[in-house]
Design a protein around this motif. Structure first.
Motif, PDB file in Angstrom:
ATOM      1  N   GLU A   1      25.001   8.698   6.123  1.00 23.50           N
ATOM      2  CA  GLU A   1      25.830   7.641   6.422  1.00 23.50           C
ATOM      3  C   GLU A   1      24.874   6.477   7.168  1.00 23.50           C
ATOM      4  N   GLY A   2      23.720   6.897   7.592  1.00 19.43           N
ATOM      5  CA  GLY A   2      22.802   5.986   8.215  1.00 19.43           C
ATOM      6  C   GLY A   2      21.922   5.280   7.238  1.00 19.43           C
ATOM      7  N   LEU A   3      21.991   5.760   5.976  1.00 23.51           N
ATOM      8  CA  LEU A   3      21.251   5.025   5.087  1.00 23.51           C
ATOM      9  C   LEU A   3      21.659   3.849   4.403  1.00 23.51           C
ATOM     10  N   PRO A   4      20.796   2.803   4.203  1.00 22.84           N
ATOM     11  CA  PRO A   4      21.196   1.638   3.259  1.00 22.84           C
ATOM     12  C   PRO A   4      21.838   1.782   2.055  1.00 22.84           C
ATOM     13  N   GLU A   5      22.671   1.416   1.444  1.00 19.46           N
ATOM     14  CA  GLU A   5      23.405   1.527   0.214  1.00 19.46           C
ATOM     15  C   GLU A   5      22.745   1.574  -0.954  1.00 19.46           C
ATOM     16  N   GLU A   6      21.521   0.815  -1.079  1.00 24.12           N
ATOM     17  CA  GLU A   6      20.647   0.940  -2.235  1.00 24.12           C
ATOM     18  C   GLU A   6      19.964   2.246  -2.124  1.00 24.12           C
ATOM     19  N   VAL A   7      19.580   2.856  -0.966  1.00 28.17           N
ATOM     20  CA  VAL A   7      18.895   4.126  -0.794  1.00 28.17           C
ATOM     21  C   VAL A   7      19.932   5.192  -1.212  1.00 28.17           C
ATOM     22  N   THR A   8      21.195   5.209  -0.734  1.00 29.79           N
ATOM     23  CA  THR A   8      22.034   6.208  -1.297  1.00 29.79           C
ATOM     24  C   THR A   8      22.349   6.382  -2.671  1.00 29.79           C
ATOM     25  N   THR A   9      22.283   4.959  -3.347  1.00 23.08           N
ATOM     26  CA  THR A   9      22.514   4.893  -4.582  1.00 23.08           C
ATOM     27  C   THR A   9      21.319   5.508  -5.528  1.00 23.08           C
ATOM     28  N   LYS A  10      19.936   5.306  -4.988  1.00 28.42           N
ATOM     29  CA  LYS A  10      18.900   5.915  -5.576  1.00 28.42           C
ATOM     30  C   LYS A  10      18.829   7.366  -5.624  1.00 28.42           C
ATOM     31  N   ILE A  11      19.361   7.966  -4.330  1.00 26.62           N
ATOM     32  CA  ILE A  11      19.457   9.408  -4.079  1.00 26.62           C
ATOM     33  C   ILE A  11      20.353   9.853  -5.034  1.00 26.62           C
ATOM     34  N   THR A  12      21.535   9.389  -5.059  1.00 24.27           N
ATOM     35  CA  THR A  12      22.678  10.198  -6.104  1.00 24.27           C
ATOM     36  C   THR A  12      22.399   9.790  -7.398  1.00 24.27           C
ATOM     37  N   ALA A  13      21.434   9.056  -7.770  1.00 28.33           N
ATOM     38  CA  ALA A  13      21.348   8.990  -9.435  1.00 28.33           C
ATOM     39  C   ALA A  13      20.360  10.219  -9.776  1.00 28.33           C
ATOM     40  N   ASP A  14      19.834  11.118  -8.711  1.00 21.89           N
ATOM     41  CA  ASP A  14      19.336  12.229  -9.111  1.00 21.89           C
ATOM     42  C   ASP A  14      19.746  13.499  -9.072  1.00 21.89           C
ATOM     43  N   ILE A  15      21.367  13.162  -9.069  1.00 19.34           N
ATOM     44  CA  ILE A  15      22.044  14.528  -8.816  1.00 19.34           C
ATOM     45  C   ILE A  15      22.726  14.526 -10.416  1.00 19.34           C
ATOM     46  N   PRO A  16      22.619  15.612 -11.371  1.00 19.75           N
ATOM     47  CA  PRO A  16      22.980  15.531 -12.619  1.00 19.75           C
ATOM     48  C   PRO A  16      24.596  15.553 -12.503  1.00 19.75           C
ATOM     49  N   PHE A  17      25.358  16.502 -11.753  1.00 18.63           N
ATOM     50  CA  PHE A  17      26.765  16.522 -11.734  1.00 18.63           C
ATOM     51  C   PHE A  17      27.115  17.334 -10.846  1.00 18.63           C
ATOM     52  N   PRO A  18      28.236  16.913 -10.339  1.00 14.40           N
ATOM     53  CA  PRO A  18      28.888  15.629 -10.163  1.00 14.40           C
ATOM     54  C   PRO A  18      27.645  14.350  -9.767  1.00 14.40           C
ATOM     55  N   ALA A  19      27.783  13.158 -10.128  1.00 14.49           N
ATOM     56  CA  ALA A  19      26.754  12.490  -9.763  1.00 14.49           C
ATOM     57  C   ALA A  19      27.218  11.643  -8.417  1.00 14.49           C
ATOM     58  N   ARG A  20      27.220  12.282  -7.437  1.00 15.05           N
ATOM     59  CA  ARG A  20      27.568  11.711  -6.079  1.00 15.05           C
ATOM     60  C   ARG A  20      27.252  12.967  -5.034  1.00 15.05           C
ATOM     61  N   LEU A  21      27.322  12.196  -4.099  1.00 14.60           N
ATOM     62  CA  LEU A  21      27.105  13.050  -2.671  1.00 14.60           C
ATOM     63  C   LEU A  21      27.996  14.218  -2.520  1.00 14.60           C
ATOM     64  N   GLY A  22      27.721  15.316  -2.079  1.00 15.84           N
ATOM     65  CA  GLY A  22      28.540  16.304  -1.581  1.00 15.84           C
ATOM     66  C   GLY A  22      29.199  16.276  -0.890  1.00 15.84           C
ATOM     67  N   GLN A  23      30.764  16.379  -0.687  1.00 17.99           N
ATOM     68  CA  GLN A  23      31.556  16.365   0.379  1.00 17.99           C
ATOM     69  C   GLN A  23      31.700  17.318   1.391  1.00 17.99           C
ATOM     70  N   PRO A  24      31.668  17.042   2.593  1.00 11.39           N
ATOM     71  CA  PRO A  24      31.478  18.304   3.598  1.00 11.39           C
ATOM     72  C   PRO A  24      32.569  19.284   3.420  1.00 11.39           C
ATOM     73  N   GLU A  25      33.796  18.910   2.762  1.00 15.17           N
ATOM     74  CA  GLU A  25      34.930  19.846   2.354  1.00 15.17           C
ATOM     75  C   GLU A  25      34.355  20.918   1.507  1.00 15.17           C
ATOM     76  N   GLU A  26      33.530  20.334   0.471  1.00 11.53           N
ATOM     77  CA  GLU A  26      32.703  21.538  -0.622  1.00 11.53           C
ATOM     78  C   GLU A  26      31.990  22.522   0.129  1.00 11.53           C
ATOM     79  N   TYR A  27      31.313  22.098   1.270  1.00  9.77           N
ATOM     80  CA  TYR A  27      30.713  23.211   2.091  1.00  9.77           C
ATOM     81  C   TYR A  27      31.518  23.949   2.717  1.00  9.77           C
ATOM     82  N   ALA A  28      32.703  23.401   3.218  1.00 16.65           N
ATOM     83  CA  ALA A  28      33.798  24.518   3.892  1.00 16.65           C
ATOM     84  C   ALA A  28      34.308  25.393   2.976  1.00 16.65           C
ATOM     85  N   LEU A  29      34.576  24.698   1.723  1.00 16.85           N
ATOM     86  CA  LEU A  29      35.251  25.705   0.677  1.00 16.85           C
ATOM     87  C   LEU A  29      34.190  26.858   0.373  1.00 16.85           C
ATOM     88  N   LEU A  30      32.884  26.557   0.284  1.00 18.78           N
ATOM     89  CA  LEU A  30      32.093  27.835   0.006  1.00 18.78           C
ATOM     90  C   LEU A  30      32.044  28.646   1.209  1.00 18.78           C
TER      91      LEU A  30
END
Length: 254
Positions: A199-228
């Motif tokens: 959350e402390g990263l600039p928006e452009e940095v977050t956008t660049k990071i998420t571009a490398d994620i094949p699918f879903p093309a977004r950051l993981g949600q903490p709730e998804e960790y909790a589900l696992l």
């Protein structure tokens, strides 16, 4: 293991992955001890889920023993579930500008991430072995948090990758050791997640990071960790392994 009616210890539970896990376990009927260095945050989460808050510096073995004892007393029973989410994400090159070394970063990262996980796992397991086994013959389950950086470490992540790699590496021998007591040990290796560190990263940095994620093309949600974490706890045949949770991402060198 059925979660309802059991109790759990979750470290790093004042925010991020730990807070989501504490919330999920409480929703499934567990009474949760929220452990964190940030007592104010721990008390907030504990208040939201009807749990108890315990302050702890996981890098301090004596403090962890006291915190586990306090959790057992506050919960009124020895927890059969322990989830380790406490950690730091410090970054530094091994040899930085003008030859500056970074052993201080390496030492602090291992003390919190690796030693902290080991301390909590040790003290939690020492209490679990005293429990009567369930009908499934289980006495407990421990979920530790590694990171995809243990395999895909980037420049500046030598300390972080080393700490998370060790967590992944000790998963199998720990599971083998505790098998005779009916205690399972599994590690989760999260990829890029929407946590306070991100959350402390600039928006452009977050956008660049998420571009490398094949699918879903977004950051993981903490709730998804909790589900696992929930699925690991409830599936008795998951043991001694590290599970990547990453949307198929493989981190580039930088």
């Amino acid at each position: 293991m059925l979660i309802r009616g059991e109790s759990a210890i979750v470290t790093g539970a004042a925010s991020g992955l730990g807070a989501a896990t504490a919330q999920r376990l409480a929703e499934q009927g567990a009474k949760v001890a929220v452990l964190d260095f940030d007592l104010t945050g721990a008390e907030r989460v504990a208040g939201e889920i009807g749990g108890i808050a315990v302050q702890v510096d996981v890098s301090d073995a004596d403090a962890v023993k006291s915190a586990v004892d306090a959790a057992c007393e506050g919960l009124g029973q020895v927890p059969r579930i322990a989830v380790n989410c406490a950690g730091v994400g410090l970054a530094a090159r091994i040899v930085g500008r003008e030859g500056k070394l970074s052993f201080d970063v390496f030492e602090k990262t291992l003390k919190v991430n690796l030693f902290g996980t080991y301390h909590v796992m040790s003290h939690a397991a020492a209490r679990m072995v005293e429990l009567e086994p369930l009908e499934t013959t289980e006495r407990g389950v421990i979920v530790n948090t590694a990171s995809v950086a243990y395999e895909d470490g980037q420049v500046g992540q030598a300390a972080y990758s080393a700490s998370k790699g060790a967590i992944a590496a000790m998963c199998l021998p720990a599971a083998r050791e505790f098998a005779r007591h009916g205690i399972r040990v599994v590690a989760i290796a999260p990829g890029l997640f929407h946590t306070p560190m991100m959350e402390g990263l600039p928006e452009e940095v977050t956008t660049k990071i998420t571009a490398d994620i094949p699918f879903p093309a977004r950051l993981g949600q903490p709730e998804e960790y909790a589900l696992l974490a929930e699925q690991i706890i409830t599936n008795p045949f998951l043991n001694g392994t590290t599970i990547r949770l990453d949307g198929a991402v493989r981190l580039p060198p930088r």
